[in-house]
Design an enzyme around this catalytic site. Structure first.
Site: not given
Length: 187
Positions: A24-25, A187
Site C-alpha cells: 500500500q501507499h 497488504d
C-alpha cells in the site's frame, strides 16, 4: 516466474481467477501511454515530511483532514508523495496523466482496467474511508487544475471482477487469456 513455478508444481491445476494483494501507499505516476514517468515512490519513502505539513495546513488542520478522509497526512501515505512530486519534479508531475498505487498498476497490466479497491485506496489520504469516495477537497488542495476524475482509478469493491486476463499478461504468466481478475486487496 512464480506463477509458472506454481503451475509446473501442480500439473492439471485450473486457474479460475486472479487477485492481486499489493504493497500500500506507493505512488505510481503514469504518462498518457500508461508508462511510469519515474520509479514508484514506495510506502517507506520519507522525503515528503514537509508536504505532510503543507497539506495539513491547506485543508485546515489535522481535524479537518480526519473529517475529510479518516486519516491524517502521514509521510508514508500517497497524498504527500503526490505533492512532493509536484513540488520537486514538476516536469515529471506535468508529464503524468494518471496516478495510482503499485497494486492498481499491476491490475492495469493484467486486465487493462484502471481501478483501485477501498482497502488500498484508504492509505492514499485522498479517499474518505467512510464513503469510499475521493475526497475532492484534499485533491483540490493538491492541484486545483488537475482533472482528478480522469487522473485517478475508479474505486471498486475488492471482490469485484474488474476484467479478464489480457493476452500479453496471460502469455507472460503462462496462463490462458480470459481468466477473471478481481480488484484484490491491500497488504
Amino acid at each position: 516466474s512464480a506463477v509458472r513455478e506454481v503451475l509446473a508444481a501442480t500439473p492439471g491445476a485450473t486457474i479460475r481467477g486472479l487477485a492481486v494483494s499489493g504493497q500500500q501507499h506507493g505512488l505510481v505516476a503514469l504518462d498518457e501511454a500508461d508508462r511510469p514517468v519515474r520509479p514508484a515512490k514506495l510506502w517507506n519513502d520519507t522525503t515528503a515530511v514537509a508536504e505532510c505539513a503543507l497539506l495539513t495546513d491547506a485543508v485546515g488542520g489535522d481535524a479537518a483532514a480526519l473529517a475529510a478522509t479518516g486519516n491524517r497526512f502521514l509521510v508514508g501515505y500517497t497524498a504527500p508523495k503526490l505533492l512532493w512530486l509536484k513540488r520537486h519534479e514538476p516536469e515529471r508531475y506535468a508529464a503524468a496523466s494518471r496516478f495510482c498505487l503499485p497494486h492498481d498498476y499491476l491490475n492495469r497490466w493484467l486486465t487493462g482496467a484502471f481501478v483501485t479497491e477501498p482497502g488500498d485506496a484508504s492509505g492514499t489520504a485522498y479517499v474518505d474511508v467512510r464513503t469510499r469516495r475521493y475526497a475532492m477537497g484534499v485533491l483540490e488542495a493538491l492541484d486545483p487544475e488537475r482533472d482528478w476524475d480522469a487522473a485517478l482509478p475508479t474505486i471498486m469493491e475488492s471482490r469485484s471482477v474488474i476484467g479478464e486476463l489480457g493476452p500479453a499478461a496471460a502469455d507472460a504468466l503462462g496462463l490462458a487469456p480470459g481468466v477473471p481478475v478481481t480488484a484484490g486487496g491491500g497488504d
